[in-house]
Motif scaffolding. Structure first.
Motif, PDB file in Angstrom:
ATOM      1  N   ALA A 167       0.858  -1.190   0.000  1.00 45.39           N
ATOM      2  CA  ALA A 167       0.000   0.000   0.000  1.00 45.39           C
ATOM      3  C   ALA A 167       0.891   1.236   0.000  1.00 45.39           C
ATOM      4  CB  ALA A 167      -0.916   0.023   1.218  1.00 45.39           C
ATOM      5  N   SER A 169      -4.948   5.745   2.731  1.00 45.33           N
ATOM      6  CA  SER A 169      -4.282   4.602   2.107  1.00 45.33           C
ATOM      7  C   SER A 169      -4.675   4.499   0.646  1.00 45.33           C
ATOM      8  CB  SER A 169      -4.667   3.319   2.849  1.00 45.33           C
ATOM      9  OG  SER A 169      -4.005   2.201   2.312  1.00 45.33           O
ATOM     10  N   PRO A 217      -3.841   2.091  -3.149  1.00 54.18           N
ATOM     11  CA  PRO A 217      -3.330   0.790  -3.589  1.00 54.18           C
ATOM     12  C   PRO A 217      -1.827   0.831  -3.884  1.00 54.18           C
ATOM     13  CG  PRO A 217      -5.346   1.364  -4.750  1.00 54.18           C
ATOM     14  CD  PRO A 217      -4.924   2.585  -4.007  1.00 54.18           C
TER      15      PRO A 217
END
Length: 527
Positions: free
Chosen positions: A88, A515, A517
């Motif tokens: 992440a 957050s 990807p």
């Protein structure tokens, strides 16, 4: 064990009256770049499957799962994605940083990976590659002379893991060598688990001295502003290959390779740490005899049959705080401890072919069915009570596990005190101190010193995953007062030394962080 290594170990201890020599304050202007890259090197784009396409979680620890997947761009890509890839990106207050599948002290990531792929796998020639986790891509460092190069043993792939000590020394000073080796152990476990999911095994190669491995991986030439050292060479391939060996033609091809790309400079300037550099030189492994890699049978029955592996690998996070309230059952703790026994988990503990040297001191806080207090898991040796410690009860608590109650009582404040006063050690369900058979292991040579930390890192990686599988979290603790741990146990010599701490519980997450990807999209291979 040489006096130089013993002196480093003493120097790098934290004590209540003073920490190991370090920078004191962080110089943000010299913070190392988080990713090594070779400018001008050709890139090979890698790919990865959706996380749901995964074997079961419990399956991988017993040994390679199913038939070995053919060696290809697709399988090598998956191996790297599941072992060293990003998990992440985090953002807060204008800052952005990456999280990775493999844990690291301070999220500094000193560990780099280089692959030797045989001819015909990625292209007609054999290739020496460097993995770029930020791009999930491979940099071509050299094309190998395939005319004189035989295929790799057992049609496998070689992976060299290296360390850049400055990445850790920037924050931790002389103690950084310990953290580099912890990280190497975590990476070994990550590779072992990711390989098992592909039906492959991982073996530590002992045929090359580490300084020679530097040369063959292209790490000993000019152009490196910050030193980088190869720490381990792994062979990864079919479990049908019982004893992989390095062919002379392969070594000649690597020795004569023309390296491509210039290594980036990680910091505008850096500070030397003399003891760190000295122990790095002192502990490099020579050429060693081959090991018998017969893995012990008897993996435990699946405890989590409905769980799949890959989401857990990529979901793992290091907790920054624990809630101080959550508890677990004794049954769950026994399942965790069973996973840490080498006889039950050939993956990852069979990777080196060396016997276990690390036991666990447990600070049990909130475990339903177990009295709070100090416990000992005798995972090395024959599982008997340990001699040379102070007069504990040594009451056996389980027929199947060598788990002993040492002393009843509330150990929460004690756990926090020993871990440099960090509340996270007392706020978890339990805390762990990893104790190594120090003198016994190092009679073989100074090269065994870093490998004790490797074993601790492997244990830590399994604790991370077991916590995630239970809906909880863990975190490794590198800051602890070594002498106080030894004093608690009544140690008057260096037969046992504390090398790593850990805590598990329910995490309290910082909701200010956002957050994103790890990678923009899932990349699949061409049909």
């Amino acid at each position: 064990m040489s006096e130089r290594v013993r002196a480093y170990h003493q120097l790098s201890m934290h004590r209540p009256d003073g920490f190991a020599p370090g920078p004191g304050a962080l110089d943000w202007a010299t913070q190392p770049a988080p990713f090594r890259q070779y400018r001008g090197a050709r890139l090979i784009e890698l790919w990865h499957r959706p996380l749901e396409e995964s074997p079961g979680y419990d399956e991988v620890f017993a040994g390679p799962v199913g038939e070995p997947v053919p060696l290809s761009l697709a399988s090598l890509s998956q191996l790297l994605y599941d072992s060293l890839g990003l998990s992440a990106w985090k953002e807060s207050g204008g800052s952005r940083w990456a999280l990775r599948v493999n844990p690291s002290s301070g999220n500094l990531h000193p560990t780099e990976a280089y692959l030797v792929a045989p001819p015909g796998v990625l292209q007609e020639e054999g290739l020496l590659l460097h993995y770029r986790p930020d791009l999930h891509a491979a940099e071509v460092r050299a094309e190998l002379d395939s005319a004189s190069m035989q295929t790799l043993p057992g049609d496998g792939v070689l992976v060299a893991l290296s360390s850049i000590p400055w990445r850790e020394a920037w924050k931790y000073g002389e103690r950084a060598y310990r953290y580099c080796q912890h990280d190497l152990g975590h990476a070994l476990a990550c590779f072992s688990i990711a390989a098992s999911a592909l039906g492959w095994q991982v073996r530590l190669m002992r045929q090359l001295a580490e300084p020679e491995l530097d040369r063959l991986m292209g790490l000993s030439g000019e152009g490196f502003a910050e030193a980088e050292h190869a720490d381990a060479l792994l062979w990864i391939g079919s479990p049908r290959t019982s004893e992989p060996r390095l062919d002379e033609s392969l070594l000649d091809a690597l020795a004569n390779a023309s390296h491509q790309g210039q290594p980036n400079r990680l910091s505008a300037r850096y500070r030397d740490w003399p003891a760190l550099a000295e122990v790095q030189r002192q502990c490099r492994a020579p050429e060693l005899p081959a090991r018998d890699w017969s893995a012990a049978p008897g993996a435990s029955e699946p405890a989590n049959p409905e769980l799949v592996l890959r989401p857990l690998l990529h979901r793992r996070r290091s907790a920054q705080a624990m809630d101080g309230r959550a508890g677990i059952t004794a049954e769950l703790l026994r399942a965790w401890l069973s996973r840490l026994m080498p006889v039950h988990s050939p993956v990852p503990f069979a990777v080196s072919g060396e016997s276990a040297q690390v036991d666990l001191l447990l600070f049990v806080h909130r475990v339903q069915g177990l009295t709070p207090g100090l416990y000992w898991l005798a995972r090395s040796g024959d599982g008997s009570p340990v001699s040379g410690l102070r007069d504990f009860a040594w009451r056996r608590m389980d027929e199947a596990l060598p788990l002993y109650l040492l002393e009843e009582g509330n150990a929460q404040q004690l756990a926090g005190l020993l871990s440099c006063g960090q509340e996270i050690a007392s706020d978890g369900c339990l805390a762990v101190a990893m104790l190594a058979r120090f003198d016994e292991a190092l009679r073989e040579g100074d090269w065994r010193y870093p490998r004790l930390y490797w074993e601790c890192g492997q244990i830590g990686q399994l604790l991370y995953l077991e916590a995630e599988a239970a809906g909880l979290s863990g975190t490794g603790i590198g800051c602890y007062f070594d002498p106080l741990v030894h004093e608690l146990l009544g140690l008057a010599d260096s037969r046992w030394q504390s090398l790593y701490h850990f805590t598990l519980g329910r995490a309290v997450w910082d909701e200010r962080l956002s957050s994103q990807p790890a990678y923009a999209q899932t990349r699949r291979p061409a049909p």
